[in-house]
Design a protein around this motif. Structure first.
Motif, PDB file in Angstrom:
ATOM      1  N   THR A 202       0.821  -1.214   0.000  1.00  0.00           N
ATOM      2  CA  THR A 202       0.000   0.000   0.000  1.00  0.00           C
ATOM      3  C   THR A 202       0.856   1.264   0.000  1.00  0.00           C
ATOM      4  O   THR A 202       0.425   2.305  -0.494  1.00  0.00           O
ATOM      5  CB  THR A 202      -0.935   0.020   1.221  1.00  0.00           C
ATOM      6  N   ALA A 203       2.060   1.180   0.529  1.00  0.00           N
ATOM      7  CA  ALA A 203       2.926   2.362   0.616  1.00  0.00           C
ATOM      8  C   ALA A 203       3.649   2.598  -0.705  1.00  0.00           C
ATOM      9  O   ALA A 203       4.154   1.654  -1.331  1.00  0.00           O
ATOM     10  CB  ALA A 203       3.932   2.191   1.742  1.00  0.00           C
ATOM     11  N   SER A 204       3.713   3.847  -1.140  1.00  0.00           N
ATOM     12  CA  SER A 204       4.463   4.195  -2.338  1.00  0.00           C
ATOM     13  C   SER A 204       5.954   4.244  -2.016  1.00  0.00           C
ATOM     14  O   SER A 204       6.360   4.653  -0.924  1.00  0.00           O
ATOM     15  CB  SER A 204       4.018   5.561  -2.862  1.00  0.00           C
ATOM     16  N   HIS A 205       6.779   3.863  -2.986  1.00  0.00           N
ATOM     17  CA  HIS A 205       8.223   3.882  -2.785  1.00  0.00           C
ATOM     18  C   HIS A 205       8.731   5.289  -2.487  1.00  0.00           C
ATOM     19  O   HIS A 205       9.735   5.456  -1.788  1.00  0.00           O
ATOM     20  CB  HIS A 205       8.932   3.368  -4.048  1.00  0.00           C
ATOM     21  N   ALA A 206       8.030   6.293  -3.003  1.00  0.00           N
ATOM     22  CA  ALA A 206       8.477   7.675  -2.851  1.00  0.00           C
ATOM     23  C   ALA A 206       8.029   8.294  -1.535  1.00  0.00           C
ATOM     24  O   ALA A 206       8.559   9.326  -1.118  1.00  0.00           O
ATOM     25  CB  ALA A 206       7.965   8.522  -4.010  1.00  0.00           C
ATOM     26  N   GLU A 207       7.045   7.676  -0.876  1.00  0.00           N
ATOM     27  CA  GLU A 207       6.486   8.266   0.341  1.00  0.00           C
ATOM     28  C   GLU A 207       6.839   7.488   1.598  1.00  0.00           C
ATOM     29  O   GLU A 207       6.616   7.968   2.710  1.00  0.00           O
ATOM     30  CB  GLU A 207       4.956   8.356   0.206  1.00  0.00           C
ATOM     31  N   ALA A 208       7.404   6.315   1.427  1.00  0.00           N
ATOM     32  CA  ALA A 208       7.740   5.491   2.583  1.00  0.00           C
ATOM     33  C   ALA A 208       8.883   6.126   3.375  1.00  0.00           C
ATOM     34  O   ALA A 208       9.689   6.890   2.839  1.00  0.00           O
ATOM     35  CB  ALA A 208       8.146   4.091   2.123  1.00  0.00           C
ATOM     36  N   GLU A 209       8.932   5.822   4.658  1.00  0.00           N
ATOM     37  CA  GLU A 209       9.982   6.342   5.533  1.00  0.00           C
ATOM     38  C   GLU A 209      11.071   5.280   5.696  1.00  0.00           C
ATOM     39  O   GLU A 209      10.848   4.234   6.291  1.00  0.00           O
ATOM     40  CB  GLU A 209       9.400   6.738   6.887  1.00  0.00           C
ATOM     41  N   TYR A 210      12.232   5.561   5.128  1.00  0.00           N
ATOM     42  CA  TYR A 210      13.353   4.638   5.204  1.00  0.00           C
ATOM     43  C   TYR A 210      14.338   5.096   6.276  1.00  0.00           C
ATOM     44  O   TYR A 210      14.528   6.290   6.485  1.00  0.00           O
ATOM     45  CB  TYR A 210      14.113   4.578   3.869  1.00  0.00           C
ATOM     46  N   ARG A 211      14.989   4.130   6.903  1.00  0.00           N
ATOM     47  CA  ARG A 211      16.078   4.422   7.834  1.00  0.00           C
ATOM     48  C   ARG A 211      17.388   3.999   7.182  1.00  0.00           C
ATOM     49  O   ARG A 211      17.522   2.870   6.718  1.00  0.00           O
ATOM     50  CB  ARG A 211      15.892   3.657   9.141  1.00  0.00           C
ATOM     51  N   LYS A 212      18.348   4.909   7.133  1.00  0.00           N
ATOM     52  CA  LYS A 212      19.648   4.587   6.546  1.00  0.00           C
ATOM     53  C   LYS A 212      20.442   3.669   7.473  1.00  0.00           C
ATOM     54  O   LYS A 212      20.343   3.816   8.692  1.00  0.00           O
ATOM     55  CB  LYS A 212      20.435   5.871   6.268  1.00  0.00           C
ATOM     56  N   PRO A 213      21.238   2.771   6.913  1.00  0.00           N
ATOM     57  CA  PRO A 213      21.343   2.409   5.497  1.00  0.00           C
ATOM     58  C   PRO A 213      20.175   1.529   5.067  1.00  0.00           C
ATOM     59  O   PRO A 213      19.558   0.861   5.895  1.00  0.00           O
ATOM     60  CB  PRO A 213      22.668   1.635   5.444  1.00  0.00           C
ATOM     61  N   VAL A 214      19.894   1.537   3.772  1.00  0.00           N
ATOM     62  CA  VAL A 214      18.738   0.805   3.241  1.00  0.00           C
ATOM     63  C   VAL A 214      19.214  -0.428   2.483  1.00  0.00           C
ATOM     64  O   VAL A 214      20.093  -0.344   1.626  1.00  0.00           O
ATOM     65  CB  VAL A 214      17.901   1.699   2.300  1.00  0.00           C
ATOM     66  N   LEU A 215      18.636  -1.553   2.800  1.00  0.00           N
ATOM     67  CA  LEU A 215      18.858  -2.792   2.057  1.00  0.00           C
ATOM     68  C   LEU A 215      17.648  -2.996   1.155  1.00  0.00           C
ATOM     69  O   LEU A 215      16.536  -3.230   1.629  1.00  0.00           O
ATOM     70  CB  LEU A 215      19.017  -3.971   3.019  1.00  0.00           C
ATOM     71  N   VAL A 216      17.849  -2.860  -0.148  1.00  0.00           N
ATOM     72  CA  VAL A 216      16.772  -3.006  -1.129  1.00  0.00           C
ATOM     73  C   VAL A 216      16.755  -4.447  -1.620  1.00  0.00           C
ATOM     74  O   VAL A 216      17.752  -4.940  -2.155  1.00  0.00           O
ATOM     75  CB  VAL A 216      16.971  -2.049  -2.317  1.00  0.00           C
ATOM     76  N   LEU A 217      15.647  -5.131  -1.434  1.00  0.00           N
ATOM     77  CA  LEU A 217      15.501  -6.530  -1.831  1.00  0.00           C
ATOM     78  C   LEU A 217      14.523  -6.622  -2.999  1.00  0.00           C
ATOM     79  O   LEU A 217      13.366  -6.209  -2.888  1.00  0.00           O
ATOM     80  CB  LEU A 217      14.996  -7.359  -0.652  1.00  0.00           C
TER      81      LEU A 217
END
Length: 265
Positions: A202-217
């Motif tokens: 449901t969350a958009s990639h552009a609006e989600a809250e990420y914490r650095k560092p990010v592991l993209v799977l």
């Protein structure tokens, strides 16, 4: 070792280099083929010297060839002048590059991928297309990612097709391999966000809250993330589709996610 010349298509060295188009040969020798002087120089500049440097007669006078030759000879490799026909045979292309380098593969251990070393690390599960994989490595390099982790049975990042698609970034981005079990255990120690992509998110990639560092799977081209792998992220997001297409090419989608992760303030 010094330079030599080969003109015979049946020469044993020519046969060995050509055989590196086969994964079995790459796995057994730990070597791979990189085509083009620019790519070879990328290897040299990042500390990777060719074991074999093949070049056509016209390339010998190129200013950068001296640098490639010096690095090869300093590492006790072979420098070989060959004919256009040999270059075509080795590369399996009618219009081959004038320079071909044979390099050692350079995988790192999963434990060598430090979570805090870069804003983003990319993990790919069962990626199948070497062009996609090579393009993702190139994008990861451009964005300053810390590594690309290959999870499960993936295509070979050192295939000629994948290496071509990296445009030299094969030498700049650390590559690691892991089973699904090894990856899950390692992921448990990740200190930032672990983010996956799902059509049902449901969350958009552009609006989600990420914490650095990010592991993209990211999942593979056909299935996306399997249920088991989709359970590993802290956060699953979707990239909105605003036209008729219902999905993006894997390398494009991964590029979108990489830049979302590396553009954090």
């Amino acid at each position: 070792m010094s330079s030599r010349t080969i003109t015979s298509l049946s020469n044993d060295t020519v046969k060995r280099v050509r055989a590196l188009h086969m994964r079995k040969e790459r796995d057994e020798t730990g070597l791979f083929v990189a085509e083009g002087l620019k790519t070879v120089i990328e290897g040299v500049d990042t500390g990777h010297a060719p074991k074999i440097l093949m070049h056509g007669p016209d390339a010998a006078s190129h200013p950068m060839m001296q640098k490639a030759v010096a690095a090869t000879l300093a590492a006790r490799g072979e420098v070989i002048e060959v004919t256009h026909d040999i270059l075509a045979k080795v590369s399996r292309r009618e219009n081959p590059q004038a320079v071909v380098g044979v390099f050692p593969q350079a995988f790192v251990g999963l434990t060598d991928v430090a979570p805090g070393a870069a804003q983003c690390v990319v993990a790919l599960h069962r990626v199948r297309d070497p062009g996609n994989l090579g393009t993702i490595v190139r994008t990861a390099d451009a964005a300053g990612c810390g590594a690309v982790v290959l999870v499960g049975e993936c295509c070979d990042p050192y295939s000629v097709e994948a290496v071509r698609a990296t445009m030299g970034s094969i030498f700049a981005v650390p590559l690691a391999k892991a089973t699904e079990e090894e990856f899950a255990a390692w992921r448990a120690g990740w200190v930032g966000s672990v983010v996956g992509t799902l059509l049902t998110a449901t969350a958009s990639h552009a609006e989600a809250e990420y914490r650095k560092p990010v592991l993209v799977l990211m999942g593979n081209e056909q299935q996306g993330l399997t249920p088991e792998m989709a359970a590993l992220p802290d956060l699953n997001v979707k990239i909105p589709m605003r036209g008729r297409a219902d999905s993006l090419n894997l390398s494009v989608a991964t590029g979108v996610m990489i830049y979302a992760a590396t553009s954090l303030p």
